[in-house]
Design a protein around this motif. Structure first.
Motif, PDB file in Angstrom:
ATOM      1  N   ARG A 157     -11.707 -19.507 -67.949  1.00 38.09           N
ATOM      2  CA  ARG A 157     -12.335 -20.817 -68.074  1.00 38.09           C
ATOM      3  C   ARG A 157     -11.320 -21.878 -68.494  1.00 38.09           C
ATOM      4  O   ARG A 157     -11.340 -23.004 -68.026  1.00 38.09           O
ATOM      5  CB  ARG A 157     -13.484 -20.743 -69.086  1.00 38.09           C
ATOM      6  CG  ARG A 157     -14.827 -20.966 -68.393  1.00 38.09           C
ATOM      7  CD  ARG A 157     -15.959 -20.763 -69.348  1.00 38.09           C
ATOM      8  NE  ARG A 157     -16.207 -19.352 -69.573  1.00 38.09           N
ATOM      9  CZ  ARG A 157     -17.004 -18.897 -70.527  1.00 38.09           C
ATOM     10  NH1 ARG A 157     -17.598 -19.733 -71.354  1.00 38.09           N
ATOM     11  NH2 ARG A 157     -17.214 -17.609 -70.661  1.00 38.09           N
ATOM     12  N   GLY A 208     -17.764  -0.017 -76.326  1.00 37.21           N
ATOM     13  CA  GLY A 208     -18.291  -1.302 -75.850  1.00 37.21           C
ATOM     14  C   GLY A 208     -17.546  -2.473 -76.456  1.00 37.21           C
ATOM     15  O   GLY A 208     -17.233  -3.447 -75.773  1.00 37.21           O
ATOM     16  N   SER A 264     -12.230 -13.713 -69.833  1.00 34.32           N
ATOM     17  CA  SER A 264     -13.129 -14.709 -69.239  1.00 34.32           C
ATOM     18  C   SER A 264     -12.919 -16.074 -69.910  1.00 34.32           C
ATOM     19  O   SER A 264     -13.011 -17.109 -69.256  1.00 34.32           O
ATOM     20  CB  SER A 264     -14.584 -14.252 -69.285  1.00 34.32           C
ATOM     21  OG  SER A 264     -15.103 -14.377 -70.566  1.00 34.32           O
ATOM     22  N   ASN A 311     -19.871  -8.723 -70.316  1.00 32.94           N
ATOM     23  CA  ASN A 311     -18.520  -8.240 -70.570  1.00 32.94           C
ATOM     24  C   ASN A 311     -18.445  -6.776 -70.970  1.00 32.94           C
ATOM     25  O   ASN A 311     -17.437  -6.336 -71.478  1.00 32.94           O
ATOM     26  CB  ASN A 311     -17.858  -9.120 -71.641  1.00 32.94           C
ATOM     27  CG  ASN A 311     -17.501 -10.476 -71.084  1.00 32.94           C
ATOM     28  OD1 ASN A 311     -17.082 -10.586 -69.939  1.00 32.94           O
ATOM     29  ND2 ASN A 311     -17.697 -11.510 -71.869  1.00 32.94           N
ATOM     30  N   VAL A 312     -19.531  -6.053 -70.769  1.00 29.77           N
ATOM     31  CA  VAL A 312     -19.524  -4.618 -71.057  1.00 29.77           C
ATOM     32  C   VAL A 312     -19.913  -3.900 -69.773  1.00 29.77           C
ATOM     33  O   VAL A 312     -20.846  -4.324 -69.099  1.00 29.77           O
ATOM     34  CB  VAL A 312     -20.522  -4.297 -72.197  1.00 29.77           C
ATOM     35  CG1 VAL A 312     -20.646  -2.813 -72.387  1.00 29.77           C
ATOM     36  CG2 VAL A 312     -20.087  -4.950 -73.483  1.00 29.77           C
ATOM     37  N   PRO A 313     -19.180  -2.835 -69.399  1.00 31.39           N
ATOM     38  CA  PRO A 313     -19.480  -2.170 -68.125  1.00 31.39           C
ATOM     39  C   PRO A 313     -20.937  -1.726 -68.047  1.00 31.39           C
ATOM     40  O   PRO A 313     -21.504  -1.264 -69.038  1.00 31.39           O
ATOM     41  CB  PRO A 313     -18.561  -0.960 -68.115  1.00 31.39           C
ATOM     42  CG  PRO A 313     -17.505  -1.246 -69.091  1.00 31.39           C
ATOM     43  CD  PRO A 313     -18.061  -2.197 -70.090  1.00 31.39           C
ATOM     44  N   TYR A 361     -12.350  -7.596 -52.113  1.00 30.20           N
ATOM     45  CA  TYR A 361     -12.823  -8.693 -52.966  1.00 30.20           C
ATOM     46  C   TYR A 361     -11.725  -9.742 -53.160  1.00 30.20           C
ATOM     47  O   TYR A 361     -11.983 -10.947 -53.113  1.00 30.20           O
ATOM     48  CB  TYR A 361     -13.324  -8.142 -54.306  1.00 30.20           C
ATOM     49  CG  TYR A 361     -14.672  -7.474 -54.163  1.00 30.20           C
ATOM     50  CD1 TYR A 361     -15.831  -8.160 -54.422  1.00 30.20           C
ATOM     51  CD2 TYR A 361     -14.775  -6.172 -53.706  1.00 30.20           C
ATOM     52  CE1 TYR A 361     -17.065  -7.579 -54.259  1.00 30.20           C
ATOM     53  CE2 TYR A 361     -16.011  -5.571 -53.536  1.00 30.20           C
ATOM     54  CZ  TYR A 361     -17.152  -6.279 -53.811  1.00 30.20           C
ATOM     55  OH  TYR A 361     -18.371  -5.693 -53.630  1.00 30.20           O
ATOM     56  N   LEU A 398     -21.702   1.883 -69.107  1.00 31.15           N
ATOM     57  CA  LEU A 398     -21.817   2.094 -70.556  1.00 31.15           C
ATOM     58  C   LEU A 398     -23.223   1.723 -71.014  1.00 31.15           C
ATOM     59  O   LEU A 398     -23.838   2.436 -71.807  1.00 31.15           O
ATOM     60  CB  LEU A 398     -20.768   1.241 -71.264  1.00 31.15           C
ATOM     61  CG  LEU A 398     -20.448   1.551 -72.717  1.00 31.15           C
ATOM     62  CD1 LEU A 398     -19.079   0.982 -73.053  1.00 31.15           C
ATOM     63  CD2 LEU A 398     -21.441   0.990 -73.674  1.00 31.15           C
ATOM     64  N   CYS A 414     -12.635  -8.121 -71.968  1.00 31.40           N
ATOM     65  CA  CYS A 414     -13.293  -8.934 -70.938  1.00 31.40           C
ATOM     66  C   CYS A 414     -13.581 -10.340 -71.447  1.00 31.40           C
ATOM     67  O   CYS A 414     -13.433 -11.309 -70.702  1.00 31.40           O
ATOM     68  CB  CYS A 414     -14.584  -8.266 -70.479  1.00 31.40           C
ATOM     69  SG  CYS A 414     -14.303  -6.698 -69.692  1.00 31.40           S
ATOM     70  N   TYR A 415     -13.967 -10.456 -72.714  1.00 33.65           N
ATOM     71  CA  TYR A 415     -14.280 -11.780 -73.243  1.00 33.65           C
ATOM     72  C   TYR A 415     -13.015 -12.629 -73.305  1.00 33.65           C
ATOM     73  O   TYR A 415     -13.019 -13.789 -72.888  1.00 33.65           O
ATOM     74  CB  TYR A 415     -14.925 -11.654 -74.631  1.00 33.65           C
ATOM     75  CG  TYR A 415     -15.431 -12.963 -75.171  1.00 33.65           C
ATOM     76  CD1 TYR A 415     -16.509 -13.591 -74.553  1.00 33.65           C
ATOM     77  CD2 TYR A 415     -14.825 -13.586 -76.242  1.00 33.65           C
ATOM     78  CE1 TYR A 415     -16.966 -14.810 -75.019  1.00 33.65           C
ATOM     79  CE2 TYR A 415     -15.277 -14.801 -76.717  1.00 33.65           C
ATOM     80  CZ  TYR A 415     -16.352 -15.410 -76.097  1.00 33.65           C
ATOM     81  OH  TYR A 415     -16.803 -16.613 -76.547  1.00 33.65           O
ATOM     82  N   TYR A 439     -14.186  -2.884 -74.675  1.00 33.64           N
ATOM     83  CA  TYR A 439     -14.372  -3.548 -73.374  1.00 33.64           C
ATOM     84  C   TYR A 439     -14.674  -5.028 -73.582  1.00 33.64           C
ATOM     85  O   TYR A 439     -14.153  -5.895 -72.885  1.00 33.64           O
ATOM     86  CB  TYR A 439     -15.520  -2.901 -72.604  1.00 33.64           C
ATOM     87  CG  TYR A 439     -15.124  -1.699 -71.789  1.00 33.64           C
ATOM     88  CD1 TYR A 439     -14.367  -1.844 -70.635  1.00 33.64           C
ATOM     89  CD2 TYR A 439     -15.510  -0.422 -72.158  1.00 33.64           C
ATOM     90  CE1 TYR A 439     -14.007  -0.742 -69.885  1.00 33.64           C
ATOM     91  CE2 TYR A 439     -15.155   0.688 -71.418  1.00 33.64           C
ATOM     92  CZ  TYR A 439     -14.404   0.515 -70.280  1.00 33.64           C
ATOM     93  OH  TYR A 439     -14.052   1.595 -69.538  1.00 33.64           O
ATOM     94  N   LEU A 440     -15.555  -5.295 -74.566  1.00 34.60           N
ATOM     95  CA  LEU A 440     -15.979  -6.673 -74.809  1.00 34.60           C
ATOM     96  C   LEU A 440     -14.782  -7.540 -75.186  1.00 34.60           C
ATOM     97  O   LEU A 440     -14.626  -8.654 -74.674  1.00 34.60           O
ATOM     98  CB  LEU A 440     -17.022  -6.679 -75.928  1.00 34.60           C
ATOM     99  CG  LEU A 440     -17.758  -7.981 -76.173  1.00 34.60           C
ATOM    100  CD1 LEU A 440     -18.601  -8.315 -74.968  1.00 34.60           C
ATOM    101  CD2 LEU A 440     -18.650  -7.868 -77.391  1.00 34.60           C
ATOM    102  N   LYS A 497     -13.988  -3.526 -65.612  1.00 32.80           N
ATOM    103  CA  LYS A 497     -15.263  -2.880 -65.945  1.00 32.80           C
ATOM    104  C   LYS A 497     -15.565  -1.749 -64.961  1.00 32.80           C
ATOM    105  O   LYS A 497     -16.092  -0.707 -65.339  1.00 32.80           O
ATOM    106  CB  LYS A 497     -16.402  -3.907 -65.905  1.00 32.80           C
ATOM    107  CG  LYS A 497     -16.405  -4.852 -67.074  1.00 32.80           C
ATOM    108  CD  LYS A 497     -17.651  -5.707 -67.096  1.00 32.80           C
ATOM    109  CE  LYS A 497     -17.672  -6.662 -65.935  1.00 32.80           C
ATOM    110  NZ  LYS A 497     -18.951  -7.378 -65.832  1.00 32.80           N
TER     111      LYS A 497
END
Lengths: 401, 364
Positions: free
Chosen positions: B352, B337, B348, A143-145, B243, A148, B344-345, B340-341, B299
């Motif tokens: 689910r 980071g 995701s 989940n981190v690019p 995609y 990076l 994205c988390y 982003y985490l 990302k």
């Protein structure tokens, strides 16, 4: 285009003497018209774009074509697998770039597969700690690019490590400093060529014996244990020769002045790119491996255990062949992703193909040719890789009779 | 336990989860190699965790300048205290930072609201028009007394969000068309779609971004120039459309042939069939993978750094070039980071959750 249209129309036309109405309500007429329309539109757009590009290139007086490949490149490349100097041509620079891309992707694919398999199995471990750590790894890394992560690795490997004089030496002959990782390397000695040749021969012999062994098992039910034979042939044979000849010369890195001499160097750029690619892709491969193992029904394991297979046989003969069918196709995409992601090298200064093509574009202004070369190179690599993996997949795929 | 034991001999079964000792025995020390692994990991953690706590908390500096940070030797959170505005908003005018803040909140709000299945349908169009329209108003300005801010000054999180959200929304129609083309019976449509999809998926995003940034200006007539952000957006759209097309194609292939035949029997034409019968079913099947491809594109927008845009990752890297604050890359990348985490988390997990909820109707 019109040829294929005509045949398709004929093929689609109803048999017999059905009347053919030339009307807009006839589905065949409409299909042909729609396709002609789309083809025409695409051709017009392409003609317009190419025309503009030609005008612009003429205005900027940039000669189109790949003639620039024969000109002197005039720049240096930090890492090369073939000889390269500033007098060499752009074509040689491109070759250096492609080889560097292949090198990092090849090693990356190998290591990412190993780490990914370990991760996939670790997430299914009965050990709570192991499963949790693997899950944490996968969730964080995915989940981190990637870019990076590459920057972070590059920072750690350059700014985070001491200079050559204070280099860390985790093992004798191995030095870790901000100039990269220094390793002992085989020196210029003919014995190493023999060792390499025997290593290759060992792999071939092992494969031959394995094939014979499989046939024998099918015929008689008896089976030789392949592990000691394989290990002996692949590693034992070269080692034996090496020992018999009294050991080959090894080039040890030594600190001289402000830098190391001798040995083999992994540059910080290469190491950061490789670490980043392997760690990132392994998280994805781990998930694929996990789902592949989970896809094998539990009854299969139970049946195999009931038949008295050992744990090793159970994995090798029952679980793996079935799990591989689920694992291989998505893993192929991950290999392709890793190869394409290696183009991020341009951001941390590893001289891969994209980075060299980019330098070339900046120097010559041949943007169209440069971008086209990048695309062509990656398309060729991608297509060959997926061809190889599809061939392998067809060998392990379920054969339904 | 020996095999010959009969049921009568056996003591009451040991229930797992009976106290921490039993739990540890079952989950950490069940076999000799599990015990070994547990001990090994415990040793590594015991060595690593105090060091990390030391760095992140004990020796960390929360205020002061770079010299004070270097003196303390731990994490330099003072660096983030100094630079967080630049990392989040880039070169957007300092006195206007409330505008990108509202734009970010509005974009996140739009995403959160559209994650709720009660709003799925026509309402979503209005929500998106209002939410994204408001963000655009905040970012551009130029009306209602707001200063106009050109896209060259955009940066940080709003740019990352804008590129990925607008990129996905704009690539969606093209992706659906390509998917329909690839599954169509008409050879010209199919051929063009296949060539486009395979060509784009076979090359790295970087090369598409290079194309958008250096070749797009060449494609246009002399004198016409387009904005750098728009160029990146076009590149991202062209890339993610391929995609999206493959995701949608998977949905189209999952629709039984009988549906098409029934629609044909009703006398519906191709577009009516797709719009009323096939696409609604196919798209609802592929919502979870679409969320996944949104994560990927979120990302991937970090790659715009190579064509010189100041997205969230680029601002972090740019903050590090300040000569007064050199070397605090760990803090900068950790900060970005974590952002982003979080995004994205959350996405995701949501994907689910959708998979289980949407899959319920199809489960036997």
């Amino acid at each position: 285009m019109s040829d294929s249209n005509a045949t398709a129309t004929k093929a689609a036309a109803p048999p017999g003497r059905a009347a053919f109405h030339l009307s807009i309500n006839n589905p065949i007429v409409r299909a042909v018209l729609a396709q002609l329309g789309v083809a025409l539109a695409v051709a017009l757009v392409a003609w317009y774009l190419v025309g503009n590009t030609m005008d612009n290139l003429a205005r900027l007086s940039i000669a189109s074509g790949f003639g620039f490949l024969d000109r002197e490149a005039g720049f240096q490349i930090g890492e090369t697998l073939v000889e390269f100097g500033p007098q060499d041509h752009y074509s040689t620079a491109f070759l250096v770039g492609i080889l560097n891309t292949l090198k990092v992707s090849g090693i990356g694919i190998l290591l990412a597969t190993l780490l990914g398999v370990v991760l996939g199995i670790a997430r299914l471990s009965s050990n709570w700690l192991v499963a949790r750590i693997a899950a944490f790894y996968v969730e964080t890394v995915r989940n981190v690019p990637l870019l990076l992560q590459l920057f972070l690795w590059y920072g750690l490997l350059t700014e985070g490590l001491p200079g050559p004089r204070q280099a860390l030496a985790p093992l004798p002959g191995v030095f870790l400093s901000n100039r990269g990782l220094k390793l002992p390397a085989p020196a210029d000695d003919p014995i190493w060529a023999w060792v390499a040749a025997l290593f290759g021969l060992g792999i071939i012999l092992t494969l031959v014996i394995a094939a014979w062994n499989a046939k024998r098992q099918a015929a008689t039910g008896k089976r030789l244990s392949m592990l000691p034979i394989g290990l002996g042939l692949v590693f034992g044979l070269p080692l034996l020769v090496l020992l018999a000849s009294g050991g080959g010369a090894i080039d040890m890195p030594v600190l001289q002045g402000f830098n190391f001499r001798g040995g083999m160097t992994l540059s910080p750029e290469f190491a950061a790119l490789l670490f980043g690619l392997v760690i990132y892709t392994a998280a994805f491969i781990g998930e694929i491996v996990r789902s592949g193992i989970l896809a094998v029904p539990k009854g299969q394991t139970e049946a195999a255990t009931a038949l008295g297979l050992t744990r090793g046989q159970l994995l090798r003969l029952v679980v793996l062949p079935q799990a591989l069918r689920v694992i291989i196709p998505p893993t192929t995409s991950q290999y392709l992703n890793l190869t394409k992601n290696s183009s991020l090298a341009v951001a941390i200064g590893y001289p891969d193909f994209v980075s060299i093509a980019n330098t070339t574009i900046n120097q010559t202004g041949q943007a169209v040719e440069g971008v086209l070369s990048i695309m062509a190179a990656y398309l060729i690599i991608s297509l060959s890789l997926s061809f190889l993996m599809n061939w392998y997949n067809s060998r392990v795929a379920l054969v339904e009779r | 336990m020996s095999v010959t034991e009969t049921t009568q001999d056996r003591a009451a079964p040991i229930r797992p989860n009976q106290g921490p000792v039993a739990w540890a025995r079952a989950n950490l020390f069940s076999t000799w190699y599990n015990a070994l692994l547990t001990l090994l990991i415990a040793y590594v953690l015991a060595r690593a965790i105090p060091g990390i706590i030391d760095w992140a908390l004990v020796k960390a500096s929360w205020t002061g300048d770079a010299a004070a940070c270097r003196e303390a030797g731990g994490a330099c959170w003072a660096f983030l205290a100094e630079k967080w505005r630049f990392i989040l908003f880039g070169t957007f005018p300092d006195d206007q930072h409330w505008r990108p803040t509202l734009a970010i909140l509005s974009m996140i709000g739009t995403l959160v609201v559209s994650a709720d299945r009660r709003f799925w349908g026509k309402a979503l169009i209005y929500i998106w028009t209002v939410g994204i329209g408001f963000s655009a108003l905040m970012m551009f300005g130029g009306v209602l007394g707001l200063d106009y801010v050109p896209t060259e000054l955009w940066g940080g999180l709003p740019l990352t969000l804008a590129l990925s959200i607008v990129g996905l929304v704009a690539s969606f129609p093209l992706g659906v068309l390509l998917a329909l083309g690839r599954t169509s019976d008409l050879p010209v449509m199919r051929g063009l779609s296949v060539v486009y999809i395979e060509l784009v998926r076979g090359v790295p995003l970087i090369s598409i971004l290079f194309m958008a940034s250096v070749m797009l200006p060449l494609f246009l007539p002399a004198g016409v120039s387009i904005d750098k952000v728009l160029r990146a957006l076009i590149g991202i759209c062209l890339f993610s459309a391929a995609y999206v097309a493959e995701v949608v194609r998977a949905g189209l292939q999952a629709i039984p042939k009988g549906q098409v035949e029934a629609a044909q029997a009703l006398g519906l034409g191709y577009w009516q069939r797709q719009r009323l019968i096939i696409l609604p079913q196919a798209l609802s099947l592929v919502i979870p993978p679409l969320v996944n491809s949104f994560i990927a594109s979120f990302k991937d927008t970090s790659l715009v750094i190579v064509i010189g845009l100041l997205d969230l990752l680029s601002t972090a890297k740019a903050a590090l070039t300040d000569p007064a604050w050199r070397g605090f890359y760990k803090e900068a990348y950790l900060f970005v980071g974590v952002i982003y985490l979080l995004f994205c988390y959350a996405l995701s997990r949501y994907s689910r959750y959708l998979e289980t909820v949407l899959g319920q109707g199809r489960r036997r």
